[in-house]
Every structure is written in structure tokens, then in C-alpha cells.
Write an enzyme that holds these catalytic residues in place. Structure first.
Site, PDB file in Angstrom:
ATOM      1  N   HIS A 237      70.166 -17.627  35.459  1.00 48.41           N
ATOM      2  CA  HIS A 237      69.664 -17.666  34.076  1.00 48.41           C
ATOM      3  C   HIS A 237      70.814 -17.546  33.073  1.00 48.41           C
ATOM      4  O   HIS A 237      70.781 -18.161  32.016  1.00 48.41           O
ATOM      5  CB  HIS A 237      68.677 -16.510  33.828  1.00 48.41           C
ATOM      6  CG  HIS A 237      67.322 -16.743  34.414  1.00 48.41           C
ATOM      7  ND1 HIS A 237      66.470 -17.724  33.952  1.00 48.41           N
ATOM      8  CD2 HIS A 237      66.660 -16.123  35.422  1.00 48.41           C
ATOM      9  CE1 HIS A 237      65.338 -17.679  34.663  1.00 48.41           C
ATOM     10  NE2 HIS A 237      65.440 -16.728  35.572  1.00 48.41           N
TER      11      HIS A 237
ATOM     12  N   SER B 288      58.659 -16.461  38.908  1.00 50.57           N
ATOM     13  CA  SER B 288      58.741 -15.630  40.118  1.00 50.57           C
ATOM     14  C   SER B 288      57.417 -14.972  40.479  1.00 50.57           C
ATOM     15  O   SER B 288      57.235 -14.541  41.612  1.00 50.57           O
ATOM     16  CB  SER B 288      59.804 -14.546  39.949  1.00 50.57           C
ATOM     17  OG  SER B 288      61.063 -15.140  39.832  1.00 50.57           O
TER      18      SER B 288
ATOM     19  N   ASP C 209      69.160 -14.756  40.929  1.00 57.97           N
ATOM     20  CA  ASP C 209      68.375 -15.475  39.912  1.00 57.97           C
ATOM     21  C   ASP C 209      68.900 -15.199  38.503  1.00 57.97           C
ATOM     22  O   ASP C 209      69.005 -16.104  37.677  1.00 57.97           O
ATOM     23  CB  ASP C 209      66.915 -15.036  40.047  1.00 57.97           C
ATOM     24  CG  ASP C 209      66.023 -15.506  38.902  1.00 57.97           C
ATOM     25  OD1 ASP C 209      65.917 -16.726  38.706  1.00 57.97           O
ATOM     26  OD2 ASP C 209      65.441 -14.647  38.218  1.00 57.97           O
TER      27      ASP C 209
ATOM     28  N   GLU D 223      64.973  -7.954  48.583  1.00 51.95           N
ATOM     29  CA  GLU D 223      65.315  -9.020  47.631  1.00 51.95           C
ATOM     30  C   GLU D 223      66.683  -8.782  46.989  1.00 51.95           C
ATOM     31  O   GLU D 223      66.937  -7.729  46.428  1.00 51.95           O
ATOM     32  CB  GLU D 223      64.263  -9.142  46.519  1.00 51.95           C
ATOM     33  CG  GLU D 223      64.548 -10.358  45.641  1.00 51.95           C
ATOM     34  CD  GLU D 223      63.680 -10.471  44.392  1.00 51.95           C
ATOM     35  OE1 GLU D 223      63.302 -11.602  44.061  1.00 51.95           O
ATOM     36  OE2 GLU D 223      63.391  -9.444  43.747  1.00 51.95           O
TER      37      GLU D 223
HETATM   38 ZN   LIG Z   1      64.184 -16.260  37.181  1.00 58.55          ZN
END
Ligand SMILES: [Zn+2]
Length: 317
Positions: free
Chosen positions: A215, A40, A211, A206
Site C-alpha cells: 500500500h 482482506s 500488504d 500472518e
Molecule cells: Zn491491503
């Protein structure tokens, strides 16, 4: 937030997403300067500063040269600026818009750079990086031009010129674990603040934990974060439609989890996904745009072009 995350979120939301109202769609190549699969920091820097760099680097290129971000170029043009994230404010993506460091893990250095920046308001976790530091400095005290608030009401009610709202000590919890305030509520208030300034503005928002759900290879986590982000997009989209002179860009820095949508039930709005990695993937990610200059964002291009296109819009080219 790759195409599969969006598709899954859409079907899990009764076949609807705020993104359907956008005017143009493009595809962004997310690779880092030296690796196909980006992190990122490198991809955030690509979008924010227009340079390909190595994984881990923020705001600097592989030769250690600093680059201004689109947020900083906007400030130079007299724009008001803001950051609203559901990670900490020193995390790689927001940091890419204001910090210059060789490693994303230098959280205290990143916090120091934020304290010396002049962003009009920022909202996210990470209070400890300002107050519980190895150098013993208390950045909150040093930032005497800022008013720091500690809940949504205070954020909504203040008309201070500079506002800090550090929502949690470190990284905020999941939406599923009760993270508050809701992203769409902070953003709605943030947009009002921008309007009140009667200046053009640049606002980075954001949905950081889409994300993290990837993960964790956890569909429920990812979908709940997407849902909040989708509501936020709707809030911004409604503002832009009414305002008529706001460019909105929605994209991702990369896909996470190598997600495949394998099944589900249309009637019950359930989806079944399968992840192929606990890391990121190198898939291109979609870019949705709406408003003036949105046409620039159609086509296939490098993530660094997102910076170039925003700069064109900023300069009225
Ligand atoms: Zn990530």
C-alpha cells in the site's frame, strides 16, 4: 503476497526462499462476491469460511448469514487453535477466522467476539480494543480463563492453557521501526505449546504487513516484512518435516500494489520494483502446500476452495 513479492523477496535474499521446499503449488482466484479486486475481509472470509462475500464483511455472506470458519470446525473436532499475526488481532484476516460482523471496522465488536471465543492462544496488536472501549468494559478482566502476557519470555515460559499476548495498543509498527518480538520466535514457541497439548492443532500465522508495504509502494518496507515471514515459514517447515503429520499451507489473500520486478542486481541481491496501484490487484495468488493432503492444493481454484480443501483434510476425506 503475490508472485512478484515472493520473487522480489527471493532475489533480495540471495536467490533463496523457504517456499522452494514445498511440494505442491496452486493458484487462487481472490475476487469478492461483487468486485474483481477484493479487500482482506472478503478474501479472508473466502479462505476461512468458504464463502464469497462483499468487501468489508467478515464471516458473513451477502445475505447476512453467519458461517463457521475452519478454525471453528477444527475446535469442534477437538483441535487446539491459535492465531499469530503482525497486525492487530482484530484486523480483517485474523478476524475472519473467529468473528462475524458486517464491517471489518467494528474493531471493538470484533474484540468482544474474540473475548468470547475459546482460541487457545492469540498474539498480535490491538490491546486498546479490549481495554479502552466505548462501552467501558475491560475485556482482559472479563477473560478470566486467560493468562495475559506482555513479552516473549513470559509467553515462552507460561504453560497456561489459554494465553493472550497483545503486543501493542493498536497496530504494531513496521519491522524496520523495531517491531518485536520477531514473528519466527513467537511461532517457534507457539508450535512448542501446540506440541505440549498433545492434540491436533490449527494455527493461523500472518505476515500482515507485507500488504502494508505494498500500500505504501515501499519496496524496503515490503521486503523487510517478507524476510521475516520467510524465516517464519522456515520455522514452520522445519517443524512439519520433523513431525511428518502436519499440513502446511502458505498463501495470500490478494496481491497488493500491482508490483512489477523491473530490475536489480543478482550479485548484490538488490531488486528494483515498480508499483501500479496503492491498492490491491485482482491477480491470482500462489498457494504452497506441504505434508499430508498437500496434493489437494495443486491446480487453479477459487479462494473459497482453500476452505473446502482444509475441511477435506480435517475430515480425513
Ligand atoms: Zn491491503
Amino acid at each position: 503476497m503475490g508472485l512478484t513479492q515472493i520473487t522480489s523477496g527471493m532475489y533480495a535474499n540471495n536467490n533463496a526462499t523457504a517456499l522452494e521446499g514445498f511440494e505442491y503449488i496452486g493458484l487462487s482466484k481472490t475476487h469478492a462476491s461483487d468486485q474483481l479486486v477484493t479487500d482482506s475481509a472478503a478474501s479472508g472470509t473466502g479462505m476461512a469460511c468458504g464463502i464469497k462475500t462483499y468487501n468489508g464483511a467478515i464471516g458473513i455472506d451477502p445475505k447476512n448469514i453467519n458461517y463457521p470458519s475452519i478454525l471453528e470446525l477444527s475446535q469442534e473436532k477437538g483441535y487446539a487453535t491459535g492465531l499469530v499475526v503482525t497486525s492487530s488481532v482484530v484486523h480483517a484476516t485474523p478476524a475472519s477466522f473467529y468473528a462475524k460482523v458486517p464491517s471489518r471496522k467494528q474493531y471493538e465488536a470484533i474484540a468482544l467476539q474474540l473475548s468470547q471465543h475459546r482460541i487457545d492462544f492469540f498474539v498480535g496488536g490491538g490491546l486498546d480494543f479490549f481495554t479502552k472501549r466505548k462501552d467501558k468494559r475491560n475485556l482482559i478482566q472479563e477473560m478470566n480463563q486467560y493468562e495475559f502476557v506482555s513479552n516473549l519470555k513470559q509467553f515462552q515460559n507460561t504453560d497456561s492453557d489459554k494465553i493472550g499476548f497483545l503486543t501493542y495498543g493498536k497496530e504494531p509498527p513496521k519491522k524496520l521501526e523495531g517491531r518485536s518480538p520477531a514473528l519466527e520466535d513467537i511461532v517457534a514457541s507457539g508450535l512448542e505449546k501446540m506440541e505440549a497439548k498433545q492434540k491436533p492443532f490449527f494455527l493461523l500465522i500472518e505476515g500482515s504487513q507485507i500488504d502494508w508495504g505494498g500500500h505504501a509502494n515501499d519496496m524496503e518496507y515490503m521486503l523487510s516484512e517478507f524476510k521475516e515471514f520467510d524465516k517464519t515459514i522456515e520455522t514452520v517447515f522445519d517443524f512439519a518435516k520433523k513431525d511428518g503429520n502436519t499440513l502446511v499451507i502458505v498463501t495470500a489473500d490478494h496481491e497488493t500494489g500491482g508490483l512489477t520486478l523491473k530490475g536489480g542486481d543478482f550479485e548484490n541481491a538488490t531488486v528494483k520494483g515498480d508499483f501500479s496501484t496503492e491498492g490491491h490487484s485482482a491477480e491470482m495468488v500462489p498457494v504452497f502446500s506441504y505434508g499430508p493432503y498437500s496434493k489437494l492444493f495443486s491446480g487453479i481454484y477459487e479462494n473459497t476452495s482453500i476452505f473446502e480443501k482444509m475441511k477435506q483434510a480435517l475430515n480425513g476425506e
